[in-house]
Design an enzyme around this catalytic site. Sequence first.
Site, PDB file in Angstrom:
ATOM      1  N   LYS A 112      57.647  89.514  35.748  1.00  8.32           N
ATOM      2  CA  LYS A 112      58.225  90.727  35.130  1.00  8.32           C
ATOM      3  C   LYS A 112      57.116  91.645  34.657  1.00  8.32           C
ATOM      4  CE  LYS A 112      57.428  89.489  30.568  1.00  8.32           C
ATOM      5  NZ  LYS A 112      56.439  90.095  29.688  1.00  8.32           N
ATOM      6  N   ASP A 169      62.142  85.656  26.354  1.00  6.47           N
ATOM      7  CA  ASP A 169      62.423  86.462  27.549  1.00  6.47           C
ATOM      8  C   ASP A 169      62.953  85.643  28.730  1.00  6.47           C
ATOM      9  OD1 ASP A 169      60.007  85.360  28.144  1.00  6.47           O
ATOM     10  OD2 ASP A 169      58.890  87.233  28.252  1.00  6.47           O
TER      11      ASP A 169
HETATM   12  O1  C5P Z   1      60.096  83.083  22.333  1.00  5.27           O
HETATM   13  P1  C5P Z   1      58.775  82.681  22.850  1.00  5.27           P
HETATM   14  O2  C5P Z   1      58.550  81.181  22.747  1.00  5.27           O
HETATM   15  O3  C5P Z   1      58.459  83.198  24.189  1.00  5.27           O
HETATM   16  O4  C5P Z   1      57.728  83.354  21.891  1.00  5.27           O
HETATM   17  C1  C5P Z   1      56.413  82.875  21.716  1.00  5.27           C
HETATM   18  C2  C5P Z   1      55.879  83.376  20.392  1.00  5.27           C
HETATM   19  O5  C5P Z   1      55.706  84.792  20.443  1.00  5.27           O
HETATM   20  C3  C5P Z   1      56.794  83.142  19.210  1.00  5.27           C
HETATM   21  O6  C5P Z   1      56.593  81.878  18.643  1.00  5.27           O
HETATM   22  C4  C5P Z   1      56.389  84.249  18.276  1.00  5.27           C
HETATM   23  O7  C5P Z   1      55.196  83.899  17.612  1.00  5.27           O
HETATM   24  C5  C5P Z   1      56.055  85.388  19.204  1.00  5.27           C
HETATM   25  N1  C5P Z   1      57.196  86.308  19.424  1.00  5.27           N
HETATM   26  C6  C5P Z   1      57.574  87.155  18.400  1.00  5.27           C
HETATM   27  N2  C5P Z   1      58.615  88.028  18.596  1.00  5.27           N
HETATM   28  C7  C5P Z   1      59.257  88.081  19.783  1.00  5.27           C
HETATM   29  C8  C5P Z   1      58.876  87.229  20.834  1.00  5.27           C
HETATM   30  C9  C5P Z   1      57.843  86.349  20.621  1.00  5.27           C
HETATM   31  O8  C5P Z   1      56.983  87.141  17.323  1.00  5.27           O
HETATM   32  N3  C5P Z   1      60.237  88.966  19.947  1.00  5.27           N
END
Ligand code: C5P
Length: 279
Positions: free
Chosen positions: A11, A136
């Site tokens: 993406k 995502d």
């Molecule tokens: O959701 P995901 O595991 O992909 O996100 C990884 C890290 O990125 C989260 O633990 C957080 O620290 C940060 N994040 C965030 N806000 C988002 C997406 C991700 O702070 N909208």
Amino acid sequence: MNSLTLQAPAKLNLSLRVLDKRADGYHEIDTLMVKLPGLTDQLEFRENAGFSFHCDDPEVPGDERNIVVKAVRSYAAAAGLACECAITLKKSIPHGAGLGGGSSDAAATLLGLDQWHAHQLGAARLHELAASLGSDVAFFLAPGAARCTGRGEIIEPVASIPVLRVLLLKPAFGVPTPDAYDRWSSSRELPGVVYSAQEVSGVSLVNDLERPVFAKYRFLAELKQWLLDRRETAAAILCGSGSTVCAVLHDDADGEALAKCARHELDPGLWHWSGTTGS
Ligand code: C5P
């Protein structure tokens, strides 16, 4: 079914606005994302006596830490069954790149397993599982572009996005996503770097994670500026939390030649991909 093969596309965040830090530690975002149908990982499911997982990239964990295995475990728990299949993952999307490779692999795993099990869970349950695996992941459950809000898991399909010619360049190092978000509120802009929105084909390209990422990984700011100074380039932007930088190319530009030049002038270890965005 004896076997099933799915392509998991990368993406690109055409725009990524970080709005606020939430009480749960995530950040509220508003992002416009497109898929890159020409840059895909491949997932193969084969009938097997038990579950097994193999990834062809030795740098990617092949055990319970892999998001594909996490997706299998969550699907099996939700559907109340044992997954009797061997999954092979062939990586083409680099990791730590901001291109959503792991998230796309996880979504393809959920889609593949549900197809394998006669759509036992269905779209709404898959969405729940996807959102619990990563912010995502849900974007990759359906084809096409989308505006994603909340922490990224609230998906609103977008009908028509212009197709863009792009060149992606990535240094050998990656950027951990939590690091980029953690530094968002306290970081400062570097002088001489363009952070403002760039208008291309009616799309406004902007990424609020450039500020924290460029402050720590200055080479990425240099790479963006180098691309902006080239006549082949209509715009340049950091991909998600990096470390890939995307150049949007003019119609007549030679992406392969530009990549060669970037390797020669900036970093011989740059990975590159050139192609078009999905509509
Ligand atoms: O959701 P995901 O595991 O992909 O996100 C990884 C890290 O990125 C989260 O633990 C957080 O620290 C940060 N994040 C965030 N806000 C988002 C997406 C991700 O702070 N909208």
